[in-house]
Design a protein around this motif. Structure first.
Motif, short mmCIF file in Angstrom:
data_model
loop_
_atom_site.label_atom_id
_atom_site.label_comp_id
_atom_site.label_asym_id
_atom_site.label_seq_id
_atom_site.Cartn_x
_atom_site.Cartn_y
_atom_site.Cartn_z
N TYR A 1 -78.77 74.34 -32.23
CA TYR A 1 -77.86 73.82 -33.23
C TYR A 1 -78.06 74.62 -34.50
CZ TYR A 1 -75.59 70.84 -36.64
OH TYR A 1 -74.77 70.39 -37.62
N GLY A 2 -77.05 75.28 -34.96
CA GLY A 2 -77.15 76.04 -36.21
C GLY A 2 -75.78 76.06 -36.86
N ALA A 3 -75.72 75.71 -38.14
CA ALA A 3 -74.43 75.70 -38.83
C ALA A 3 -74.65 76.10 -40.28
CB ALA A 3 -73.81 74.31 -38.77
N VAL A 4 -73.88 77.08 -40.74
CA VAL A 4 -74.06 77.55 -42.11
C VAL A 4 -72.79 77.30 -42.92
CG1 VAL A 4 -75.73 79.30 -41.42
CG2 VAL A 4 -73.32 79.91 -41.58
N ALA A 5 -72.97 77.11 -44.22
CA ALA A 5 -71.82 76.87 -45.10
C ALA A 5 -72.13 77.43 -46.47
CB ALA A 5 -71.55 75.37 -45.21
N GLY B 1 -75.11 79.62 -53.18
CA GLY B 1 -75.17 80.69 -52.18
C GLY B 1 -74.75 80.13 -50.83
N TRP B 2 -75.74 79.94 -49.97
CA TRP B 2 -75.46 79.43 -48.63
C TRP B 2 -76.45 78.32 -48.28
CZ3 TRP B 2 -73.57 84.00 -50.01
CH2 TRP B 2 -72.35 84.41 -49.45
N GLN B 3 -76.05 77.45 -47.36
CA GLN B 3 -77.00 76.49 -46.83
C GLN B 3 -76.81 76.39 -45.33
OE1 GLN B 3 -75.34 73.10 -49.19
NE2 GLN B 3 -75.57 71.98 -47.27
N GLY B 4 -77.87 76.01 -44.61
CA GLY B 4 -77.78 75.96 -43.15
C GLY B 4 -78.56 74.79 -42.60
N GLU B 5 -78.05 74.23 -41.52
CA GLU B 5 -78.73 73.15 -40.79
C GLU B 5 -79.07 73.68 -39.41
OE1 GLU B 5 -79.51 70.14 -41.92
OE2 GLU B 5 -78.35 70.08 -43.80
N TYR B 6 -80.26 73.34 -38.94
CA TYR B 6 -80.72 73.91 -37.67
C TYR B 6 -81.44 72.86 -36.83
CZ TYR B 6 -79.91 78.20 -40.29
OH TYR B 6 -79.33 79.18 -41.04
N ALA B 7 -81.48 73.10 -35.52
CA ALA B 7 -82.33 72.30 -34.64
C ALA B 7 -82.53 73.07 -33.35
CB ALA B 7 -81.68 70.95 -34.34
N GLY C 1 -84.24 71.68 -38.87
CA GLY C 1 -84.51 72.54 -40.03
C GLY C 1 -83.38 72.52 -41.04
N PHE C 2 -83.71 72.87 -42.27
CA PHE C 2 -82.69 73.03 -43.31
C PHE C 2 -83.04 74.27 -44.12
CE2 PHE C 2 -81.55 72.56 -47.82
CZ PHE C 2 -80.17 72.53 -47.70
N ALA C 3 -82.06 75.08 -44.45
CA ALA C 3 -82.32 76.26 -45.29
C ALA C 3 -81.29 76.36 -46.40
CB ALA C 3 -82.26 77.53 -44.43
N ALA C 4 -81.73 76.89 -47.52
CA ALA C 4 -80.81 77.22 -48.61
C ALA C 4 -81.16 78.64 -49.03
CB ALA C 4 -81.00 76.27 -49.78
N ALA C 5 -80.15 79.44 -49.34
CA ALA C 5 -80.43 80.84 -49.67
C ALA C 5 -79.38 81.41 -50.59
CB ALA C 5 -80.50 81.68 -48.39
N LEU C 6 -79.76 82.52 -51.21
CA LEU C 6 -78.86 83.19 -52.14
C LEU C 6 -77.82 84.03 -51.40
CD1 LEU C 6 -78.70 83.38 -55.24
CD2 LEU C 6 -80.16 85.41 -55.11
N SER C 7 -78.24 84.58 -50.25
CA SER C 7 -77.32 85.45 -49.49
C SER C 7 -77.00 84.79 -48.14
CB SER C 7 -77.95 86.82 -49.32
OG SER C 7 -79.29 86.67 -48.95
#
Ligand SMILES: Nc1nc2c(c(=O)[nH]1)N[C@H]1C(S)=C(S)[C@@H](COP(=O)(O)OP(=O)(O)OC[C@H]3O[C@@H](n4cnc5c(=O)[nH]c(N)nc54)[C@H](O)[C@@H]3O)O[C@H]1N2
Ligand SMILES: Nc1nc2c(c(=O)[nH]1)N[C@H]1C(S)=C(S)[C@@H](COP(=O)(O)OP(=O)(O)OC[C@H]3O[C@@H](n4cnc5c(=O)[nH]c(N)nc54)[C@H](O)[C@@H]3O)O[C@H]1N2
Ligand code: SF4
Ligand SMILES: [Mo]
Length: 863
Positions: free
Chosen positions: A701-705, A710-716, A687-693
């Motif tokens: 597996y989860g990593a945010v930066a 705002g923020w982005q995250g990679e997931y599996a 998964g991939f996420a991008a967000a304002l907060s």
């Protein structure tokens, strides 16, 4: 018209280059053109400092067991707890674990309190993980922990040997200075000795890809070559050095091929070194962080001593310090086996003199516990009260899970930090809010012994106090108010300088008398003992007989391993455990998730493709990291950055895997060479996420930066969630969102867009394959009113090309933009700068620009 911005002259809080800055309260940062470390230059981290000074995430009040408390109550509790432990269990039942990121004044009072008043030497610092092998090597060879040279030597040398140093990323301004000197002096040669290819390798004429810990075999071979070919400096040796014969005899017994290099590579390097008068050997963590780090240091020093290549312009061994005040900490005796001002705990005269000067009730009589042993003592229940200041040991020490458990076991733990949440702070009983860079005043010493001021240009936020003040406040409550009655860092510095004067009879290298008459407020960056000083060109070493010692050293047996070897280190745009650099959106964009470099041959044998995850495991722990398939790492060797913590990632904290093996002399951990088993992580979904907060790191597996919007995250994960909306909702943690979902059944790609009103506040994509999506494009939409269908298309329209992953952090230039410009004819770094602006601000990305151009040429040649 608004008033012109007042800029304060201060020093960068990151690396040991110690660059001077001009900083404004609005976050504007410029290189100080007058500072002799950088003459106006900056790197990407320094340039982005303005993005790290906001108060988000700061610790603003003391806390006891998670509840805000007053300073009075908190310090009262601490004083009582420490005093009771000392009374009931003795002074060695308490410990301080401090940091090369403290200022000299903080360091000085912490050391004074523990060694002179509590009467224990259980005060160690994260410099143990960083500089301890260099300190021990210097002391064995020189009789003192002296760095002989200056930065100017890097420009005056004809040969620079970089050993275990990724200067391009870790000391970028020194790298820029060498690159400029090399352009000015085409005869200058650079050799890079590293098992791994790095951004620094691009500057080198020769890359010597040794096996891990192959350094001693290599430098012993060099010493034998110098002796066998009559290229020693007999005069210098006779006058100034002992131990020549045993060192050379031992060196001759070794086999240089054990370095992993070929006969031809060895011969070429040895001839180059022997044939060049002006040689500087720069070394860093590839040397220090090793089970034989001190021997590596002495193998290097032996070669410089044997040829008299030391202390002369353009000549010498040069251990570059990591942290901004690693050197200052060594000066004030921050390590558990040192006394203040380069004096020795073991020496009764030194102890008596320091105690007399401090008028202290006691003084430690033997060295205290070194970092790894200190946390072992915590695990064993021997430490009853622990104070951690300005460091994050639950992340940065080897066997980090073991260390976290050890900290949790200590009955009373206080942590001084600027941030409310760190992996170590999360284990504390008491949190103490420190003022941070920009808010506090003091001094730091850089790699070339230059003392510079850090000056405040922001008010202290909340109830925060400077570290020196917190330490003095505690000392007062423990009954020593008079001896810690400082009202400013200037007074602390003055006492430190006075101590140096009072102990001059011992004839140590550290002589601060030049500072005695200086105005602290106006202090200019100044080297001790005098500006421009080099040590040892004419001997004058600090062993009793005034001579240096060459040490016989033996190369370790070559590693025979079925498992992979895990090497660790740094990224260009992050600082350690990211508590500060992680806040800067433009730094988050360069290498945004925890990764592991793996050679293509190994990737194939493990069945890995681009974007896959790799699971690592050994007896200490496990990690799941994004596989970066690259020939930068040699087959059988993996490399992972040290930066990710449990705050930003679920499985990226690499020290959960590093073995707590230490150098027997220095006690420094071998952070670069741990055995690990590796296999493909069989993810059911990515998964991939991008967000304002802020996003939550979750899943196997989860990593945010931080991202630019705002923020982005990679997931599996290994099990596909039943309800993607619920899952993504939980990551975003937002209320009152309208969600649009688009599922492409063919590609099995799930896409979710979260809106508040017509504003796009979150995007989430999941797929059974690694999500191939223009990250930077998705990120760029956050906060806009882009309609759902367009936002979920996952790629930019023809009119908005996707810039790709960020290469130039200052000006936000992506890899695709650069590749397009190169194809269009920008074939030099300068040309690329003109076409895209990349590399025209701080210049830290220039090595990467050069390598993109080189890759393009290789690609063309292959076609
Ligand atoms: N961007 C950035 N810069 C920093 C820091 C940061 O966190 N981020 N931290 C600062 C600090 S505190 C420090 S100590 C310095 C560290 O600065 P460096 O020491 O330059 O950095 P590292 O990446 O830790 O390691 C350097 C190199 O050692 C190599 N190496 C590993 N094993 C061996 C070996 O056996 N022999 C040899 N010859 N090489 C080997 C690694 O492959 C790696 O490329 O950086 C400072 N600067
Ligand atoms: N695997 C592996 N591990 C390593 C290394 C490696 O190469 N590989 N390198 C090692 C080296 S060389 C080093 S130097 C260490 C660094 O490791 P750490 O020292 O643990 O890392 P930092 O993130 O710099 O921790 C500094 C902490 O101090 C806080 N802080 C910042 N400013 C202030 C202040 O003014 N006052 C107070 N009280 N707190 C403040 C920050 O928020 C942060 O939590 O890591 C070591 N660990
Ligand atoms: S090289 Fe970069 S990180 Fe190091 S002191 Fe200079 S600006 Fe700061
Ligand atoms: Mo370090």
């Amino acid at each position: 018209m608004s008033a012109p911005q007042t800029l304060t002259r201060t020093t960068c809080p990151y690396c040991g280059v110690g660059c001077g800055l001009l900083a404004g309260a609005d976050g504007s940062i410029k290189g100080d053109p007058d500072h002799p470390a950088n003459y106006g230059r900056l790197c990407s981290k320094g340039a982005a400092l303005g993005q790290t000074i906001d108060l988000a995430g700061r610790l603003l009040a003391p806390q006891i067991n998670g509840q805000e408390a007053s300073w009075d109550e908190t310090l009262g509790l601490m004083a009582e707890t420490f005093s009771t432990a000392i009374r009931d269990h003795g002074p060695d039942s308490v410990a301080f674990y401090i940091s090369g990121q403290l200022l000299t004044e903080d360091y000085y009072v912490a050391n004074k309190l523990m060694k002179g008043f509590i009467g224990s030497a259980n005060i160690d610092t994260n410099s143990r993980l960083c500089m301890a092998s260099s300190v021990a090597g210097h002391k064995r060879a020189f009789g003192s922990d002296t760095v002989p040279g200056t930065y100017a030597d890097l420009e005056e040398a004809d040969l620079i040997v970089l050993v275990g140093s990724n200067l391009a990323w870790c000391h970028p301004v020194l790298h820029q200075r060498i690159a400029a000197a090399k352009t000015a002096n085409p005869n200058m040669k650079v050799v890079n000795i590293d098992p791994r290819k790095t951004a620094t390798t691009d500057l080198a004429d020769h890359h010597l890809r040794i096996v891990p810990d192959g350094d001693t075999a290599l430098f012993n071979g060099l010493l034998a070559h110098l002796a066998d070919t009559g290229q020693l400096d007999d005069d210098y040796l006779k006058k100034h050095v002992t131990g020549r014969r045993p060192a050379i005899t031992q060196a001759r017994l070794g086999d240089p091929l054990e370095s992993g290099l070929t006969e031809a590579e060895l011969a070429q390097f040895y001839q180059l070194w022997a044939g060049t008068e002006k040689v500087v050997t720069v070394y860093s963590q590839g040397v220090n962080q090793s089970k034989c780090g001190t021997d590596k240091v002495n193998a290097i020093l032996n070669c410089h001593l044997a040829t008299g290549r030391i202390g002369k312009p353009g000549c010498g061994p040069f251990s570059v310090t990591g942290q901004p005040n690693a050197m200052g900490g060594r000066e004030v005796g921050g390590l558990s086996n040192m006394l203040a001002n380069h004096l020795d705990i073991e020496n009764p005269d030194h102890r008596a003199s320091v105690r007399g000067f401090w008028q202290s009730p006691t003084i430690c009589t033997q060295p205290g516990l070194k970092a790894v042993d200190l946390f072992q003592a915590c695990a064993d229940g021997k430490i009853k009260a622990l104070w951690v200041m300005s460091t994050n040991p639950a992340v940065s020490l080897p066997d980090a899970d073991g260390v976290a458990a050890a900290i949790a076991k200590v009955p009373f733990v206080a942590v001084s930090d600027i941030m409310a949440r760190t992996d170590t702070g999360d284990l504390a009983d008491v949190l103490l809010p420190a003022t941070g860079w920009g808010e506090k005043d003091g001094t730091v010493t850089n790699s070339e012994r230059r003392i510079s001021r850090q000056r405040a240009f922001l008010p202290p936020p909340g109830a925060s106090r400077p570290d020196w003040k917190i330490i003095c406040d505690l000392a007062a409550r423990m009954g020593w108010a008079e001896s810690f009655n400082f009202s400013s860092p200037a007074e602390v510095f003055a006492e430190y300088v006075a101590l140096s004067g009072a102990t001059q009879d011992f004839h140590r290298d550290l002589d601060l008398s030049i500072f005695a008459d200086m105005d602290y407020a106006k202090l200019l960056p100044t080297q001790w003992p005098q500006n421009g000083t080099r040590f040892f060109a004419d001997g004058g070493f600090f062993h009793g007989n005034g001579k240096a010692r060459m040490l016989p050293v033996t190369a370790p047996a070559p590693i025979q391993r079925d498992a992979f070897t895990l090497n660790t280190g740094r990224n260009r745009d992050q600082w350690h455990t990211m508590s500060r650099s992680g806040k800067a959106p433009r730094l988050g964009a360069h290498l945004a998730e925890p990764y592991v470099e793996i050679h293509p041959v190994d990737a194939t044998s493990l069945g890995l493709s681009a974007g896959d995850l790799l699971a690592l495991r050994n007896r200490y722990g496990q990690a799941v990291l994004r596989a970066l398939i690259t020939d930068r790492s040699a087959p059988g060797q993996l490399f992972a950055p040290m930066h990710w913590t449990r705050q930003q990632s679920t499985s990226g904290c690499i020290n959960t895997l590093t073995a707590p093996v230490v150098d027997p002399v220095s006690g420094q951990p071998a952070s670069k060479c741990s055995p690990v088993a590796a296999q493909k992580f069989n993810a059911a979904w990515f998964g991939f996420a991008a967000a304002l907060s802020p996003l939550r790191a979750a899943g196997a597996y989860g990593a945010v930066a931080r991202s630019l919007t705002g923020w982005q995250g990679e997931y599996a994960g290994t099990e596909t969630p039943e309800n993607w909306q619920e899952f993504a909702d939980d990551l975003l943690g937002l209320d009152n969102c309208q969600i649009t979902e688009l599922t492409d059944l063919n590609q099995r790609l799930t896409r979710l867009a979260f809106y508040q009103g017509d504003r796009l506040v979150g995007l989430f994509f999941a797929s059974p394959e690694p999500v191939s999506l223009a990250r930077s494009f998705a990120v760029s939409l956050i906060g806009t009113t882009t309609p759902p269908l367009q936002a979920l298309a996952g790629r930019s329209g023809a009119d908005q090309p996707d810039p790709g992953a960020t290469v130039c952090a200052c000006l936000n230039v992506g890899i695709n933009t650069l590749r397009t410009a190169i194809t269009a004819g920008a074939t030099t770094v300068e040309g690329l700068g003109e076409a895209t602006c990349a590399g025209t601000s701080c210049g830290s990305c220039k090595p990467e620009l050069a390598s993109l151009i080189a890759q393009h040429h290789i690609g063309m040649a292959a076609e």
